[in-house]
Write a protein that holds these residues in place. Sequence first.
Motif, PDB file in Angstrom:
ATOM      1  N   ARG A  58      31.647 -32.111  57.736  1.00 16.75           N
ATOM      2  CA  ARG A  58      31.242 -33.445  58.188  1.00 16.75           C
ATOM      3  C   ARG A  58      30.508 -33.446  59.523  1.00 16.75           C
ATOM      4  O   ARG A  58      29.601 -34.231  59.726  1.00 16.75           O
ATOM      5  N   THR A  59      30.923 -32.601  60.437  1.00 18.24           N
ATOM      6  CA  THR A  59      30.283 -32.594  61.759  1.00 18.24           C
ATOM      7  C   THR A  59      29.065 -31.680  61.736  1.00 18.24           C
ATOM      8  O   THR A  59      28.913 -30.830  60.845  1.00 18.24           O
ATOM      9  N   ALA A  60      28.213 -31.852  62.737  1.00 24.56           N
ATOM     10  CA  ALA A  60      27.019 -30.999  62.827  1.00 24.56           C
ATOM     11  C   ALA A  60      27.413 -29.519  62.892  1.00 24.56           C
ATOM     12  O   ALA A  60      26.787 -28.678  62.244  1.00 24.56           O
ATOM     13  N   ALA A  61      28.452 -29.202  63.645  1.00 19.40           N
ATOM     14  CA  ALA A  61      28.891 -27.802  63.765  1.00 19.40           C
ATOM     15  C   ALA A  61      29.410 -27.270  62.428  1.00 19.40           C
ATOM     16  O   ALA A  61      29.112 -26.140  62.045  1.00 19.40           O
ATOM     17  N   GLU A  62      30.179 -28.085  61.712  1.00 22.77           N
ATOM     18  CA  GLU A  62      30.707 -27.664  60.408  1.00 22.77           C
ATOM     19  C   GLU A  62      29.571 -27.476  59.410  1.00 22.77           C
ATOM     20  O   GLU A  62      29.560 -26.505  58.645  1.00 22.77           O
ATOM     21  N   ARG A  63      28.615 -28.382  59.412  1.00 19.24           N
ATOM     22  CA  ARG A  63      27.483 -28.266  58.483  1.00 19.24           C
ATOM     23  C   ARG A  63      26.613 -27.066  58.834  1.00 19.24           C
ATOM     24  O   ARG A  63      26.104 -26.376  57.958  1.00 19.24           O
ATOM     25  N   SER A  64      26.454 -26.799  60.114  1.00 14.65           N
ATOM     26  CA  SER A  64      25.647 -25.662  60.548  1.00 14.65           C
ATOM     27  C   SER A  64      26.279 -24.334  60.130  1.00 14.65           C
ATOM     28  O   SER A  64      25.589 -23.424  59.696  1.00 14.65           O
ATOM     29  N   ARG A  65      27.583 -24.228  60.258  1.00 11.38           N
ATOM     30  CA  ARG A  65      28.291 -22.990  59.890  1.00 11.38           C
ATOM     31  C   ARG A  65      28.411 -22.841  58.378  1.00 11.38           C
ATOM     32  O   ARG A  65      28.247 -21.750  57.835  1.00 11.38           O
ATOM     33  N   GLY A  66      28.699 -23.933  57.682  1.00 18.15           N
ATOM     34  CA  GLY A  66      28.810 -23.883  56.227  1.00 18.15           C
ATOM     35  C   GLY A  66      29.735 -22.768  55.754  1.00 18.15           C
ATOM     36  O   GLY A  66      30.845 -22.617  56.247  1.00 18.15           O
ATOM     37  N   LEU A  67      29.248 -21.965  54.841  1.00 17.90           N
ATOM     38  CA  LEU A  67      30.038 -20.852  54.296  1.00 17.90           C
ATOM     39  C   LEU A  67      29.631 -19.502  54.902  1.00 17.90           C
ATOM     40  O   LEU A  67      29.943 -18.450  54.348  1.00 17.90           O
ATOM     41  N   MET A  68      28.986 -19.542  56.057  1.00 12.82           N
ATOM     42  CA  MET A  68      28.593 -18.297  56.727  1.00 12.82           C
ATOM     43  C   MET A  68      29.803 -17.405  56.979  1.00 12.82           C
ATOM     44  O   MET A  68      30.895 -17.898  57.249  1.00 12.82           O
ATOM     45  N   PHE A  69      29.580 -16.135  56.904  1.00 15.80           N
ATOM     46  CA  PHE A  69      30.544 -15.082  57.248  1.00 15.80           C
ATOM     47  C   PHE A  69      31.709 -14.967  56.272  1.00 15.80           C
ATOM     48  O   PHE A  69      32.582 -14.122  56.471  1.00 15.80           O
ATOM     49  N   ARG A  70      31.752 -15.756  55.238  1.00 13.16           N
ATOM     50  CA  ARG A  70      32.822 -15.645  54.245  1.00 13.16           C
ATOM     51  C   ARG A  70      32.549 -14.450  53.348  1.00 13.16           C
ATOM     52  O   ARG A  70      31.403 -14.140  53.020  1.00 13.16           O
ATOM     53  N   GLU A  71      33.617 -13.821  52.905  1.00 13.38           N
ATOM     54  CA  GLU A  71      33.488 -12.670  52.003  1.00 13.38           C
ATOM     55  C   GLU A  71      33.494 -13.102  50.542  1.00 13.38           C
ATOM     56  O   GLU A  71      32.981 -12.397  49.678  1.00 13.38           O
ATOM     57  N   SER A  72      34.113 -14.264  50.252  1.00 11.82           N
ATOM     58  CA  SER A  72      34.205 -14.725  48.867  1.00 11.82           C
ATOM     59  C   SER A  72      34.481 -16.227  48.858  1.00 11.82           C
ATOM     60  O   SER A  72      34.822 -16.823  49.881  1.00 11.82           O
ATOM     61  N   LEU A  73      34.359 -16.810  47.669  1.00 12.27           N
ATOM     62  CA  LEU A  73      34.660 -18.210  47.439  1.00 12.27           C
ATOM     63  C   LEU A  73      35.342 -18.284  46.085  1.00 12.27           C
ATOM     64  O   LEU A  73      34.800 -17.793  45.086  1.00 12.27           O
ATOM     65  N   ALA A  74      36.538 -18.853  46.026  1.00 15.07           N
ATOM     66  CA  ALA A  74      37.265 -18.961  44.758  1.00 15.07           C
ATOM     67  C   ALA A  74      36.419 -19.747  43.751  1.00 15.07           C
ATOM     68  O   ALA A  74      35.632 -20.612  44.125  1.00 15.07           O
ATOM     69  N   GLU A  75      36.583 -19.452  42.472  1.00 12.90           N
ATOM     70  CA  GLU A  75      35.733 -20.022  41.419  1.00 12.90           C
ATOM     71  C   GLU A  75      35.759 -21.546  41.380  1.00 12.90           C
ATOM     72  O   GLU A  75      34.733 -22.179  41.190  1.00 12.90           O
ATOM     73  N   GLU A  76      36.880 -22.153  41.545  1.00 12.14           N
ATOM     74  CA  GLU A  76      36.965 -23.621  41.465  1.00 12.14           C
ATOM     75  C   GLU A  76      37.010 -24.256  42.852  1.00 12.14           C
ATOM     76  O   GLU A  76      37.684 -25.259  43.077  1.00 12.14           O
ATOM     77  N   ARG A  77      36.285 -23.667  43.780  1.00  8.67           N
ATOM     78  CA  ARG A  77      36.181 -24.165  45.155  1.00  8.67           C
ATOM     79  C   ARG A  77      34.710 -24.320  45.507  1.00  8.67           C
ATOM     80  O   ARG A  77      33.831 -23.711  44.905  1.00  8.67           O
ATOM     81  N   GLY A  78      34.472 -25.127  46.535  1.00  8.54           N
ATOM     82  CA  GLY A  78      33.115 -25.319  47.015  1.00  8.54           C
ATOM     83  C   GLY A  78      33.143 -25.950  48.388  1.00  8.54           C
ATOM     84  O   GLY A  78      34.204 -26.095  49.008  1.00  8.54           O
ATOM     85  N   MET A  79      31.976 -26.314  48.872  1.00  9.93           N
ATOM     86  CA  MET A  79      31.867 -27.014  50.149  1.00  9.93           C
ATOM     87  C   MET A  79      30.944 -28.203  49.953  1.00  9.93           C
ATOM     88  O   MET A  79      29.835 -28.063  49.431  1.00  9.93           O
ATOM     89  N   LEU A  80      31.435 -29.377  50.370  1.00 11.21           N
ATOM     90  CA  LEU A  80      30.652 -30.605  50.307  1.00 11.21           C
ATOM     91  C   LEU A  80      30.147 -30.929  51.708  1.00 11.21           C
ATOM     92  O   LEU A  80      30.938 -31.067  52.642  1.00 11.21           O
ATOM     93  N   PHE A  81      28.835 -31.028  51.837  1.00 12.43           N
ATOM     94  CA  PHE A  81      28.208 -31.364  53.102  1.00 12.43           C
ATOM     95  C   PHE A  81      28.009 -32.878  53.142  1.00 12.43           C
ATOM     96  O   PHE A  81      27.411 -33.458  52.232  1.00 12.43           O
ATOM     97  N   VAL A  82      28.533 -33.501  54.188  1.00 12.34           N
ATOM     98  CA  VAL A  82      28.500 -34.953  54.347  1.00 12.34           C
ATOM     99  C   VAL A  82      27.728 -35.250  55.635  1.00 12.34           C
ATOM    100  O   VAL A  82      28.322 -35.329  56.720  1.00 12.34           O
TER     101      VAL A  82
END
Length: 162
Positions: A58-82
């Motif tokens: 939701r915040t500019a910092a959260e949107r800027s970082r997004g999923l950077m530096f993650r090693e994996s993402l579970a199949e039924e997971r995601g990130m919603l940018f608001v």
Amino acid sequence: MRPVLALLLPLLLALAVACGGGGDSKRGDDGDGTLSTATITLIDGAGNRTELTVELARTAAERSRGLMFRESLAEERGMLFVPGGETRTGFWMKDTKIPLSIAFIASDGTILETQDMEPLSQQLHRPAQPYRYALEVNQGWFERHGLGPGDRVEIPADAKGE
């Protein structure tokens, strides 16, 4: 020594709070454990419903970082940018190690467009028209669930940031 400690103590306390020392009951232990989560529902043209748990950027910092530096993402997971309103802001994959797909979503929940994004790429991804939300998932997730442009996303009011 005491004056130095007196100066350092407030600084250390401020640093601890800035690094996530507070507690928010909506924060989950998904991903890196610092973002609120919500369950959204995606609905295809036939009315089939698929639930997805998303971290909320939701915040500019959260949107800027997004999923950077993650090693994996579970199949039924995601990130919603608001982003807080309609935007044309683009996305890139700099420092993002996971191959992702992104859906650009209108304010009424209609998926406008999906695109695949390659890890560590600096190619800019943006849709042809303004969007209200963006949803990142593992690459191919939309295709595997029969979802694409024209399908709908139900986002809970508390996740919309309204």
